[in-house]
Design an enzyme around this catalytic site. Sequence first.
Site, mmCIF file in Angstrom:
data_model
loop_
_atom_site.group_PDB
_atom_site.id
_atom_site.type_symbol
_atom_site.label_atom_id
_atom_site.label_comp_id
_atom_site.label_asym_id
_atom_site.label_seq_id
_atom_site.Cartn_x
_atom_site.Cartn_y
_atom_site.Cartn_z
ATOM 1 N N GLY C 10 0.835 -1.197 0.000
ATOM 2 C CA GLY C 10 0.000 0.000 0.000
ATOM 3 C C GLY C 10 0.868 1.244 0.000
ATOM 4 N N ARG C 72 -0.015 -5.094 -5.176
ATOM 5 C CA ARG C 72 0.033 -6.043 -4.077
ATOM 6 C C ARG C 72 0.582 -7.409 -4.516
ATOM 7 N NH1 ARG C 72 -2.285 -4.353 0.655
ATOM 8 N NH2 ARG C 72 -3.490 -2.448 0.473
ATOM 9 N N ASP C 103 5.805 -5.213 5.330
ATOM 10 C CA ASP C 103 5.992 -6.615 5.644
ATOM 11 C C ASP C 103 6.194 -7.522 4.421
ATOM 12 O OD1 ASP C 103 6.134 -8.363 7.775
ATOM 13 O OD2 ASP C 103 4.142 -9.184 7.267
ATOM 14 N N THR C 125 5.325 1.645 6.397
ATOM 15 C CA THR C 125 3.997 1.152 6.767
ATOM 16 C C THR C 125 3.391 2.114 7.758
ATOM 17 O OG1 THR C 125 2.718 -0.452 8.032
ATOM 18 C CG2 THR C 125 5.053 -0.393 8.501
ATOM 19 N N ASP C 127 1.343 1.339 9.796
ATOM 20 C CA ASP C 127 1.127 0.589 11.036
ATOM 21 C C ASP C 127 2.325 0.660 11.987
ATOM 22 O OD1 ASP C 127 -1.302 -0.099 10.044
ATOM 23 O OD2 ASP C 127 -0.927 -2.244 9.874
ATOM 24 N N ASP C 129 4.774 -1.240 12.432
ATOM 25 C CA ASP C 129 5.048 -2.489 13.160
ATOM 26 C C ASP C 129 6.215 -3.285 12.596
ATOM 27 O OD1 ASP C 129 3.845 -3.261 10.849
ATOM 28 O OD2 ASP C 129 2.277 -4.474 11.762
ATOM 29 N N ARG C 171 -3.313 -3.539 12.002
ATOM 30 C CA ARG C 171 -3.803 -4.897 11.952
ATOM 31 C C ARG C 171 -3.249 -5.754 13.084
ATOM 32 N NH1 ARG C 171 -4.612 -8.835 6.893
ATOM 33 N NH2 ARG C 171 -5.039 -10.673 8.143
#
Lengths: 341, 341, 341, 341
Positions: C10, C72, C103, C125, C127, C129, C171
């Site tokens: 993304g 993707r 990731d 990201t 996120d 993470d 997530r």
Amino acid sequence: MRVGVLTGGGDVPGLNAAIRAVVKRGEGEHGHSVIGFRNGWRGLADGDVLPLTRQHIRNVLATGGTLLGTARYHPNEADGGIDAVLATLEAERIEALICIGGDGTLHAASKVAEAGVRMVAIPKTIDNDVWGTDRSIGFDTAVTIATEAVDRIHTTAESHNRVMIVEVMGRSAGWIATTAGIAGGAELVLAPEAPFDIDRVVRFLKHRHRAHASFSIIVVAEGAVPAAGTSMEYETQLGRFGEIVAGSVSERLKAEIEQRTGFDTRVTVLGHIQRGGIPTPADRILGSRFGVAAIDAVTRGETGVMTALRGDDVVLVPLADVAGKVKHVPAEMLEVARALA
Amino acid sequence: MRVGVLTGGGDVPGLNAAIRAVVKRGEGEHGHSVIGFRNGWRGLADGDVLPLTRQHIRNVLATGGTLLGTARYHPNEADGGIDAVLATLEAERIEALICIGGDGTLHAASKVAEAGVRMVAIPKTIDNDVWGTDRSIGFDTAVTIATEAVDRIHTTAESHNRVMIVEVMGRSAGWIATTAGIAGGAELVLAPEAPFDIDRVVRFLKHRHRAHASFSIIVVAEGAVPAAGTSMEYETQLGRFGEIVAGSVSERLKAEIEQRTGFDTRVTVLGHIQRGGIPTPADRILGSRFGVAAIDAVTRGETGVMTALRGDDVVLVPLADVAGKVKHVPAEMLEVARALA
Amino acid sequence: MRVGVLTGGGDVPGLNAAIRAVVKRGEGEHGHSVIGFRNGWRGLADGDVLPLTRQHIRNVLATGGTLLGTARYHPNEADGGIDAVLATLEAERIEALICIGGDGTLHAASKVAEAGVRMVAIPKTIDNDVWGTDRSIGFDTAVTIATEAVDRIHTTAESHNRVMIVEVMGRSAGWIATTAGIAGGAELVLAPEAPFDIDRVVRFLKHRHRAHASFSIIVVAEGAVPAAGTSMEYETQLGRFGEIVAGSVSERLKAEIEQRTGFDTRVTVLGHIQRGGIPTPADRILGSRFGVAAIDAVTRGETGVMTALRGDDVVLVPLADVAGKVKHVPAEMLEVARALA
Amino acid sequence: MRVGVLTGGGDVPGLNAAIRAVVKRGEGEHGHSVIGFRNGWRGLADGDVLPLTRQHIRNVLATGGTLLGTARYHPNEADGGIDAVLATLEAERIEALICIGGDGTLHAASKVAEAGVRMVAIPKTIDNDVWGTDRSIGFDTAVTIATEAVDRIHTTAESHNRVMIVEVMGRSAGWIATTAGIAGGAELVLAPEAPFDIDRVVRFLKHRHRAHASFSIIVVAEGAVPAAGTSMEYETQLGRFGEIVAGSVSERLKAEIEQRTGFDTRVTVLGHIQRGGIPTPADRILGSRFGVAAIDAVTRGETGVMTALRGDDVVLVPLADVAGKVKHVPAEMLEVARALA
């Protein structure tokens, strides 16, 4: 002179600027006492007063919400509502009232004025559909938020054949959808003013994605409706307070578009973030000018009127002219939105 | 039809929205070819052309500056300037011209129109002082930037007896100073419309700092002047292009205030940051509407007119009515700025 | 030296800063040719190249999205994917590869490095993470957007007993939820790190609304889950690409809370607006530093490593150490979110 | 336990987040009474107390400035200052003290701790030059403001051969200049860490403007200095409180550049707007985490330490290690700024 002030209906950024102006001008220039009522008409009916001083209005100019609180109660729609209002006004020796609100509040204000109360109203609504004024408090901030959202979605919309639907407020008029659509460069704007034909929407998307683009952004007003006689039909879904259920229009559109085009379609419902946060300069200025105009007007003895922006000027318009009308987006703006897609 | 377009004078946010609208509408609706001229009138005089296509206007809606470039050259002030313009128009077979600019450009445009060129102008200036239109492109963004600066200075102004001067643009009219002053809650606004009396300014500051405050914010337009016959006098200091030298007014004020009150006084000159960066939604919309209106107007054969915002509507006004006039801040707004200090 | 670069997964704000840094440093300092691959690993597998020059990276530093496009697709998960990648690298005589991604991309990168390709990865990201680095590109912008949304909802949340749920991305880790919750002053943060007990959530809300407040804001990560053995259970709802379906968690929470408390509960799903638009300074700086570090590293012959932020420093960490791990929010931050509610 | 708290030195955005965290955590978790001192060390010396309750910290998380006020007084530099501080602490029965401040406050704090007071410090400074912590409160907001200014100047810098100088804060270290320079894409960054050679600056500008550009942006820290033995020399100009006089460095640079290149050179001094207004999420989070860490630390009996960010973690470092050191911009960041120009 004792002047009452209340804010009714949904809150919007810029209300505190108006309250501050009423208090500063009322106290500083006219020597009035300004009495706030908490939670809109509800507080006026119940006698829930908050005498406003300089202290209450410190550092509120740039804040969202309303320091007086608000509620969705209207005295003209409740048994004995108007009487309760009149009783409070008498008990508190209020000689004039300033009501800041949207459609419902303006209607209630005109009823209270008819009952003999000296009353000046100030229009607010992020929908910008109050008749008689170029702008209502809250609209400019809402457009700014909605445009930023469309901007953000633009830079990330790179996956192939994806349709992004952004749903904004606008029940009877498509002011936010049209302006944020133009400012954000949306491919399609669906507004209540121009009922849409889903067949044409689908044809447009198919053609665009085939010809030269890999995504489309549709900005849709919550109150957008399909044109009569076209192949998509729906009933607007209403919530507890008569408001349109957020996302209901977008989800129907999404289902229809995905089924007919096969394009992956995503919905973003801006919802409450459109009506909160720091007011833009334009909303602070509008609130300030309307507040000063309203307190000056009641001081002069005006009643049954609403402050309004007309071009560069603030004027007063009779509430009677405003009631029951909706100010729609001009055809020229709808055409600009269409032409620049 | 071959339509030329140029941007003249200082750049402001929102110009690219207008250029984009001219190209999209011109090509898409009318089938015109749109020919840009680089660096304003200079490029028109020199034949420096940039044929504009869809490619040039991708992703420019939300950008500052002007994709065509600009310059401070005006053909009506240069020997043979108008002739050079006419020669280029003929060589490039331009049938109509759209000029986006401020005072100087509008004046030049009216001269070129008088020479027989089909011409529609679009007003831009962060000063917002073009007569005949509620708004010019760039103003809303400038007010937003100036207000944010006043907001920031507000939260940090806690040292005792400090006076903060914020100097904003506005040579002949105080639109930015007045609106940013109202929106930012400034204690004092000094605008060209109301020549100030330094004695009163000093009395106000002394009283305020003695009575109840530990700081004051003054928003001053670069073109603010002392009232005739008052105890402070100065000549406005002009730069190479006739513009007011940034900071010159503020530094004089600072010297005077420090000497007379002893209050520590600090100056912030916003300068160039007022005219750059991402345009607000209002400026993008205004640019888009004016661009569509202008290309539609030249297509219909209009000439010698300027697009203008009047309330909710975009209209055309004769350039002849605009020339030589300055639109001043209404007395009501100046009073609001004063009343809410 | 010919260096390839791609962005996978993304898109997030700050990718263009990294690409720009790779090109500027690669060309200017090392004299490399930088070859971009369009649409991530897909373009690398298909040989879809875009040789990058100074022209491509003009004015991209402050833009969202990725000028290279993304997809993707991961070569290690597709039949013959790695072979196709190797074939393109050979055909294009690419001597080293820089992969920017999250990731999935980091995993693919480590496989490609194992196949003998000189490879340095850059983590991105929203996120945050990715294990081994304090920050990944995109996170700071996402937190800024989410915080602004919480701010806006705060000022408008005045109706009685209303619960506002704001759903943000995250997530496997609750970085956005926790940081935006702290920064926005949320009453409750639900993150994947601390599975929640709906009974305690309901008790907290009831107590708060009874005792001293009229509203609550809950910031919930899309990946938040109920604790095992508690009275609410659900399966996370996944979309076509394995991503969590936006709003699915919030709607379940809403239903549960409304049923058990009777409080009117509203959901705002921020969705795509979290990953678009202008990158914050922090993300532009991180992208720039990572880009320079990556091109310097491949030039020195490093391979199988990832650029990482550790305190004030940019370092390299082996990809083998990163793979398969998730960086969770520290317990201290979760406690700060809880303590300041 | 009675815990005192004060903010010293210049105010920055994020201080109120720290105060709020101290109060919320102190009251809610530990049952402490938190006593604020007004106007920094001055209030502590004078016994000017403000007992802090939940009411004081409502709606302050997202505000700039400091609700406690601040002053530039340090007890260790004043006759009897430390004694006055100890007397107030005894009179108010304060068992531990939390000091939020920059260099001067941290130094004073270490002296007060040596006198036997339980004391934990929290670092704040927009300069980000406190040794021992990755970040100090206020820095992230300042960088965001400075970057936005550079962005705005970028889009408007289109006139030929113009040099735009943006002066930012940074007396001993160039953190704001370097980060805003990287984030804003400046052509040249002048920081105290790397004394500049005006001859090279001039050569760079001449080459750039001749070769391929029509403008340059220089971001200069107020504390930037010419290298010893180079052809430009100046004494840093200091104000009443020892601070560098805003604009003094830029004006010297401007004069030198204009004289040697003939390029029109313009100065924008950001000044006070860098330290005011709404804190970024990062500063609110840092203030919140530091506040919780500090109150937890004094509760555990820690003293003579400072809260610090190290990577993802908040730790405590001895004040003795911090004093007298300046944290400089890493060479790698200076190189990134240079490489991406």
